[in-house]
Design a protein around this motif. Structure first.
Motif, short mmCIF file in Angstrom:
data_model
loop_
_atom_site.label_atom_id
_atom_site.label_comp_id
_atom_site.label_asym_id
_atom_site.label_seq_id
_atom_site.Cartn_x
_atom_site.Cartn_y
_atom_site.Cartn_z
N GLY A 236 0.81 -1.42 0.06
CA GLY A 236 -0.18 -0.01 0.01
C GLY A 236 0.78 1.36 0.02
O GLY A 236 0.26 2.35 0.29
N LYS A 237 2.32 1.17 -0.29
CA LYS A 237 3.08 2.36 -0.55
C LYS A 237 4.15 2.03 -1.34
O LYS A 237 4.35 0.71 -1.79
CB LYS A 237 3.45 2.68 0.87
CG LYS A 237 4.17 1.57 1.66
CD LYS A 237 4.87 2.26 3.10
CE LYS A 237 5.70 1.11 3.59
NZ LYS A 237 6.09 1.61 4.98
N ALA A 238 4.78 2.84 -1.88
CA ALA A 238 5.98 2.98 -2.75
C ALA A 238 7.00 1.97 -2.10
O ALA A 238 7.34 2.33 -1.06
CB ALA A 238 6.35 4.22 -3.25
N ILE A 239 7.82 1.19 -2.74
CA ILE A 239 8.95 0.64 -2.34
C ILE A 239 10.39 1.35 -2.59
O ILE A 239 9.93 2.52 -3.51
CB ILE A 239 9.25 -0.68 -2.61
CG1 ILE A 239 9.32 -0.88 -4.03
CG2 ILE A 239 7.81 -1.52 -2.06
CD1 ILE A 239 10.04 -2.49 -4.53
N GLY A 240 11.50 1.34 -2.27
CA GLY A 240 12.81 1.81 -2.70
C GLY A 240 12.91 3.09 -2.08
O GLY A 240 14.15 3.82 -2.43
N SER A 241 12.34 3.45 -1.05
CA SER A 241 12.46 4.87 -0.50
C SER A 241 13.70 4.90 0.24
O SER A 241 14.59 5.71 0.40
CB SER A 241 11.32 5.14 0.32
OG SER A 241 11.34 4.47 1.67
N ASP A 242 14.22 3.69 0.77
CA ASP A 242 15.40 3.75 1.59
C ASP A 242 16.61 4.12 0.79
O ASP A 242 17.48 4.80 1.11
CB ASP A 242 15.56 2.11 2.34
CG ASP A 242 14.77 2.20 3.43
OD1 ASP A 242 14.03 3.10 4.05
OD2 ASP A 242 14.30 0.95 3.89
N GLN A 243 16.68 3.18 -0.18
CA GLN A 243 17.70 3.45 -1.31
C GLN A 243 17.83 4.63 -1.80
O GLN A 243 18.93 5.42 -2.05
CB GLN A 243 17.66 2.16 -2.59
CG GLN A 243 18.81 2.17 -2.99
CD GLN A 243 18.82 1.17 -4.33
OE1 GLN A 243 17.60 0.78 -4.75
NE2 GLN A 243 19.75 0.93 -5.10
N LYS A 244 16.42 5.31 -2.13
CA LYS A 244 16.49 6.58 -2.61
C LYS A 244 16.76 7.58 -1.69
O LYS A 244 17.67 8.51 -2.15
CB LYS A 244 14.84 7.03 -3.12
CG LYS A 244 14.65 8.03 -4.04
CD LYS A 244 13.39 8.48 -4.27
CE LYS A 244 12.47 8.94 -3.15
NZ LYS A 244 11.13 8.92 -3.03
#
Lengths: 296, 296
Positions: A236-244
């Protein structure tokens, strides 16, 4: 009963009680109740209240007597998500597949909705103090446990560190501090508060504390992994935010495979501890497995 | 002793206790303690804690036993100011002549500093529950009183309405709702909590309640007036914001002269009630006068 069915029933039960505890009253501006309800009743796994209730059951406590604590801890968790999602913090537009609180009610109102949920959590806990002296003393200790876990030596401490290192390079020690405090503290406190309010023995409390610590850390490593390989739809949310955001995470430090192994190890240790409770700890053990294997 | 001297001493006393209660601990991120302290120790009249302590004295309570409540109420007041000053709320750059919290620590951190102060207020109250059963019961009632006054049926309710009508035209009923809730609730609760924790009789509590209501309303009318004719230097903030924001205020509805008369009437009624306490209520009466005649 199958775990899935039992979990669904537990979630439903918690949600019914949350609905019941939600504020009513002519004198309260409607919009703030709506804003509180919007985030509080927006799905969620209800892990913390269920952990709290199950901990009480493990030590043969009366489930009904810890319900106010269970609701309060879910309200505290929810307020922290609302404030975390604010533009000045993580600036997230979606949470559990729905618009975040400030996207619907505006930033100012969602600051207040968070404040209101935190304050209301304490109102609820203070309104349901048991009359029996011994129960009252245990209950108040549990309330204190929750208050500390939610504060600067617990959850808020973790949020602060997370915010401090938002733009910078994070070392492993800081990452662990954030994991232990931001999410771990409240998960551990759920178990401890349920047990303390129910008059747990020292040994029982210790077992549930260790279980909470292991599961709390595993929960967070799973979160890190899901941010890499999770299914956006299920999350229910975007992934990859940590890497970004150039965040150090367990997968980025140890790799995916090693991180998975760490989760498995934490889970096994957590389950071993639960043996003390025999069949009374069974659902809690299943919950631990669910947390470690979840896909959302 | 002259009132001015006595007030200064009371303020100093409260500030010493606030310093003492401020969080310490290696495990807490330094920045959040700094942000909490920045706003908490930034001057202020310390009216709420002083009212709380004086109410306790009026009913022959032990001052030392209500100090945690007094500190907690000042922390709650401070958190509300930090969140109120945020860009998404009143967007103020200065408070008491100094930069507002978010101007120094950034928006995200000041959201957390507010959260931290609210949570910490409850931690303090819960950590200092008296052991004596009767005192404990009274104390817990007082904590509940503060929690309710700070919540959606009190202060937060007032902030919500204030935010809702920020851009719109406000009617007199709404203005009164905001005044009674946003500022009045916590002022009244200060007096009531001090009295309740000290085992006040019904009559004593009623008198202090009415005194609190009258003084609370007067406080807010004075605020409205100061926003028209106040001295920016003394106030430590810009005036004229109500007019700029097209807010309905007492002076804009009733005119300055009538508003002044209303304050005088409220003060006289408040003082009349205090007679019950004889000389023990003298300082509280002086405080009432100070609130009504203050220039900052």
């Amino acid at each position: 009963m199958e775990f899935d069915v039992q979990l669904k029933e537990s979630i439903k039960e918690v949600e019914n009680i949350l609905e019941e505890f939600l504020p009513k009253g002519k004198d309260i501006p409607k919009i703030i109740i709506e804003a509180m309800e919007y985030s509080l009743m927006n799905g969620g796994k209800r892990l913390r209240p269920i952990l709290l209730i199950e901990a009480a059951k493990c030590v043969e406590g009366d489930k009904n007597k810890v319900l106010p604590l269970a609701c309060a801890i879910e309200m505290i968790h929810t307020y922290s998500l609302i404030h975390d999602d604010l533009p000045a913090m993580d600036d997230d537009d979606y949470r559990r597949g729905k618009l975040t609180n400030h996207k619907v009610f505006g930033e100012g109102m969602s600051v207040l909705a968070g404040d209101a949920l935190l304050n209301y959590a304490f109102e609820i806990m203070l309104t349901h103090i048991p009359e029996n002296y011994k129960e009252m003393m245990n209950y108040l200790k549990a309330v204190k446990e929750i208050a500390y876990a939610a504060g600067i030596q617990g959850m808020i401490g973790g949020q602060v560190k997370d915010l401090e290192y938002k733009e910078g390079v994070m070392d492993l020690e800081t990452l662990q501090y954030i994991h232990i405090h931001k999410t771990g503290a409240l998960i551990k406190a759920s178990l401890r508060a349920g047990a303390i309010a129910s008059g747990a023995t020292k040994e029982q409390l210790k077992v549930l504390t260790v279980f909470g610590e292991k599961i709390g850390l595993a929960f967070q490593i799973v979160d890190d992994i899901l941010d890499v390989i999770g299914d956006q739809k299920k999350l229910g949310k975007a992934i990859g935010s940590d890497q970004k955001n150039h965040k150090i995470t367990y997968p980025s430090v140890y790799g995916l495979e090693k991180s998975q192994q760490m989760i498995e190890k934490l889970l096994q240790e957590a389950l071993n501890h639960l043996k003390l409770f025999g069949s009374k700890g069974q659902f809690l053990g299943e919950l631990g497995k669910f947390i470690c294997k979840r896909e959302y």
